[in-house]
Write a protein that holds these residues in place. Structure first.
Motif, PDB file in Angstrom:
ATOM      1  N   GLU A 156       0.850  -1.181   0.000  1.00 27.58           N
ATOM      2  CA  GLU A 156       0.000   0.000   0.000  1.00 27.58           C
ATOM      3  C   GLU A 156       0.892   1.239   0.000  1.00 27.58           C
ATOM      4  N   THR A 157       0.570   2.214  -0.808  1.00 29.56           N
ATOM      5  CA  THR A 157       1.371   3.444  -0.845  1.00 29.56           C
ATOM      6  C   THR A 157       0.494   4.650  -0.519  1.00 29.56           C
ATOM      7  N   HIS A 158       1.129   5.682   0.006  1.00 31.23           N
ATOM      8  CA  HIS A 158       0.436   6.924   0.349  1.00 31.23           C
ATOM      9  C   HIS A 158       1.290   8.093  -0.105  1.00 31.23           C
ATOM     10  N   VAL A 159       0.635   9.187  -0.451  1.00 29.98           N
ATOM     11  CA  VAL A 159       1.332  10.417  -0.800  1.00 29.98           C
ATOM     12  C   VAL A 159       1.078  11.415   0.327  1.00 29.98           C
ATOM     13  N   MET A 160       2.143  12.035   0.799  1.00 25.74           N
ATOM     14  CA  MET A 160       2.019  13.036   1.847  1.00 25.74           C
ATOM     15  C   MET A 160       2.708  14.311   1.368  1.00 25.74           C
ATOM     16  N   VAL A 161       2.023  15.426   1.536  1.00 26.86           N
ATOM     17  CA  VAL A 161       2.571  16.724   1.163  1.00 26.86           C
ATOM     18  C   VAL A 161       2.717  17.550   2.429  1.00 26.86           C
ATOM     19  N   LEU A 162       3.907  18.075   2.660  1.00 28.67           N
ATOM     20  CA  LEU A 162       4.162  18.918   3.824  1.00 28.67           C
ATOM     21  C   LEU A 162       4.286  20.371   3.375  1.00 28.67           C
ATOM     22  N   LYS A 163       3.659  21.267   4.111  1.00 25.54           N
ATOM     23  CA  LYS A 163       3.716  22.690   3.798  1.00 25.54           C
ATOM     24  C   LYS A 163       3.737  23.453   5.105  1.00 25.54           C
ATOM     25  N   ASP A 164       4.658  24.383   5.232  1.00 33.34           N
ATOM     26  CA  ASP A 164       4.798  25.180   6.433  1.00 33.34           C
ATOM     27  C   ASP A 164       4.050  26.498   6.248  1.00 33.34           C
ATOM     28  N   PHE A 165       3.142  26.811   7.182  1.00 31.02           N
ATOM     29  CA  PHE A 165       2.420  28.067   7.141  1.00 31.02           C
ATOM     30  C   PHE A 165       2.649  28.820   8.433  1.00 31.02           C
ATOM     31  N   ALA A 166       2.785  30.120   8.349  1.00 35.29           N
ATOM     32  CA  ALA A 166       2.816  30.981   9.518  1.00 35.29           C
ATOM     33  C   ALA A 166       1.657  31.955   9.359  1.00 35.29           C
ATOM     34  N   LEU A 167       0.715  31.901  10.274  1.00 29.18           N
ATOM     35  CA  LEU A 167      -0.464  32.765  10.199  1.00 29.18           C
ATOM     36  C   LEU A 167      -0.322  33.916  11.176  1.00 29.18           C
ATOM     37  N   ALA A 168      -0.649  35.091  10.734  1.00 28.49           N
ATOM     38  CA  ALA A 168      -0.631  36.284  11.589  1.00 28.49           C
ATOM     39  C   ALA A 168      -1.859  37.118  11.269  1.00 28.49           C
ATOM     40  N   ALA A 169      -2.407  37.728  12.314  1.00 25.63           N
ATOM     41  CA  ALA A 169      -3.574  38.606  12.173  1.00 25.63           C
ATOM     42  C   ALA A 169      -4.700  37.918  11.442  1.00 25.63           C
TER      43      ALA A 169
END
Length: 169
Positions: A156-169
């Motif tokens: 079984e295979t899976h795709v994972m996407v990582l994304k860094d977000f910094a939220l302000a206001a």
């Protein structure tokens, strides 16, 4: 990521559509207004086979704007660029110099006859002067050319996407 709905109107031809638009997206329990492909974050997973021709219609539904960024570029332009695919850099394929204005669309055509099977890449906008802003605001998604080898068929295979977000206001 959610798979992109694709149709196969003819043998070896795959068609799909991406719409760039602003959408309210939940991140860590907070709502953020981000740029999305088809309202999704990350953008939909595009999965094709080696040798396919992918026709991908990109529609720009960003709000029309005359606002310019620090570099003097209008914020309502976008386009599409791939990483990891051996495709032409000219129209109608991976031409990073072709902007798609708000309210307009463009159909990309990627010949994947030279693409090895079992590869993963990604797509994102690449309008000069807007690349970083549009990536920061969420525009990116994964590309997979299926591995048709029977060696891994039982796994079984899976795709994972990582994304860094910094939220302000």
């Amino acid at each position: 990521p959610t798979p992109l709905a694709l149709r196969r109107p003819a043998p070896g031809v795959v068609e799909g559509a991406l719409t760039v638009a602003m959408a309210d997206t939940a991140l860590a329990g907070r709502l953020a207004r981000l740029m999305t492909y088809n309202g999704l974050l990350p953008g939909p997973l595009i999965r094709v086979k080696r040798g396919d021709t992918l026709r991908l219609k990109l529609s720009n539904e960003l709000p029309p704007s005359s606002t310019v960024n620090l570099l003097g570029h209008r914020s309502d332009l976008t386009n599409l660029h791939t990483h990891g695919w051996h495709v032409s850099p000219e129209d109608p394929a991976d031409n990073v110099l072709r902007p798609v204005p708000a309210g307009d669309s463009w159909t990309y055509s990627y010949d994947l006859s030279r693409q090895p099977q079992g590869t993963m890449g990604w797509y994102h906008p690449h309008v000069h002067g807007l690349v970083a802003e549009q990536l920061w605001q969420g525009l990116a998604g994964p590309l997979i050319v299926e591995d048709e080898s029977p060696l891994l068929a039982d796994f079984e295979t899976h795709v994972m996407v990582l994304k860094d977000f910094a939220l302000a206001a």
